[in-house]
Design a protein around this motif. Structure first.
Motif, PDB file in Angstrom:
ATOM      1  N   GLU A 194      -5.055   8.362   1.720  1.00 38.51           N
ATOM      2  CA  GLU A 194      -3.653   8.005   1.523  1.00 38.51           C
ATOM      3  C   GLU A 194      -2.917   8.264   2.822  1.00 38.51           C
ATOM      4  O   GLU A 194      -2.902   9.380   3.333  1.00 38.51           O
ATOM      5  N   HIS A 222       0.829  -1.201   0.000  1.00 39.99           N
ATOM      6  CA  HIS A 222       0.000   0.000   0.000  1.00 39.99           C
ATOM      7  C   HIS A 222       0.867   1.256   0.000  1.00 39.99           C
ATOM      8  O   HIS A 222       0.730   2.139   0.838  1.00 39.99           O
ATOM      9  N   HIS A 228      -0.549   0.955   6.730  1.00 36.00           N
ATOM     10  CA  HIS A 228      -1.711   0.085   6.501  1.00 36.00           C
ATOM     11  C   HIS A 228      -1.517  -1.138   7.379  1.00 36.00           C
ATOM     12  O   HIS A 228      -0.597  -1.931   7.154  1.00 36.00           O
ATOM     13  N   ASP A 276      -4.203   3.394   5.130  1.00 35.37           N
ATOM     14  CA  ASP A 276      -4.306   3.656   3.697  1.00 35.37           C
ATOM     15  C   ASP A 276      -5.281   2.701   3.016  1.00 35.37           C
ATOM     16  O   ASP A 276      -5.276   1.499   3.284  1.00 35.37           O
TER      17      ASP A 276
END
Length: 288
Positions: free
Chosen positions: A265, A66, A269, A256
């Motif tokens: 964003e 991510h 993650h 994220d």
């Protein structure tokens, strides 16, 4: 083929490098220091190199899945497999599955999620979480990386979706494992309001999660993903790469979600695995 690895996983990276060469590819090996947390961007040179090859293998201890670097490479057609935290035992056990059957099952759940409006997730551990998913598309991670621009984990085996920002509400109790922490000795309980984790409760592992999130701002607390594990060979080991694929589990990630249709964003993650869940889609039980 570019193999990106870091010092804790150098032996795994070198195994893929050697295998690529034995298959007639032109392999490159790029070794870096590990990131502090999953979802943190790699050095700029990694992203630049990744966008200039046909195939990328990300064998790193912290996930690069991510990241902007991975998304930009995917966008120009690079086929990428990400293996954050993979071990030799995990790969030997959970890679050799029937990918035709796995893909069919992943597609079935992804289509259900795409057609749904609201999810209600419960578990014996105390999870009671509502998530809005209307207008979002379900994604699969089924090991089929043949098309240019395809991306997935290895081991594979999940269907997932990014809940609509601001819709998640309730209590999330992670009692399997947590990315960045591993197997949990004590569940981590999170109170969720308007799509964000507003309180983290529990023991030392809950405090560890607080410390992991602290440097990354409010976006790191976004309810980013709902995923359904579907790999019959995977088992709970404390390595979230495999844990989140265990058939019969559900995972919820924070941070994220741009990689699968979300709007947030963040440089992090983190997936949390929920054991023995029940998952209701628009009032109908689809798992559990």
């Amino acid at each position: 083929v570019l193999v990106v690895t870091d010092t804790p996983m150098e032996s795994i990276g070198r195994a893929f490098f050697e295998a690529a060469g034995s298959l007639g590819a032109e392999p490159l090996l790029l070794l870096m220091h590990p990131r502090e947390v999953s979802g943190q961007e790699p050095p700029a040179g990694v992203g630049a190199a990744l966008s200039r090859v046909q195939v990328g293998v990300l064998a790193t201890s912290k996930s690069l899945s991510h990241t902007r670097a991975r998304r930009e490479a995917t966008a120009v057609g690079v086929r990428i497999a990400s293996l954050p935290g993979a071990t030799e035992d995990m790969l030997i056990r959970a890679l050799p599955v029937d990918y035709r059957i796995l893909e069919e099952e992943c597609l079935r759940f992804a289509q259900l999620l795409t057609q749904g409006r609201e999810v209600f997730l419960t578990s014996p551990g105390g999870t009671r979480l509502h998530l809005g998913i209307e207008g979002r598309r379900g994604f699969i991670d089924a090991g089929n990386l043949k098309k240019p621009g395809s991306f997935g984990n290895l081991p594979a085996g999940e269907a997932c979706i990014a809940p609509v920002e601001g819709t998640a509400q309730g209590v999330l109790v992670v009692d399997g494992s947590m990315a960045g922490i591993g197997l949990l000795q004590e569940p981590i309980k999170m109170r969720v309001e308007k799509g964000m984790v507003v309180e983290i409760m529990g023991g030392e592992e809950a405090r560890s999660l607080e410390r992991l999130l602290a440097p990354y701002g409010p976006e790191a607390r976004n309810i980013a993903e709902l995923g359904i594990g579907l790999n019959p060979a995977a088992r709970i080991t404390g390595r979230v790469l495999e844990d989140e694929k265990v058939k019969g589990t559900v995972h919820v990630a924070i941070g994220d979600n741009r990689s699968f249709g979300g709007q947030v964003e963040a440089p992090v993650h983190l997936d949390g695995v929920i054991l023995r869940p029940k998952l209701y889609l628009d009032g109908q039980l689809i798992l559990g």
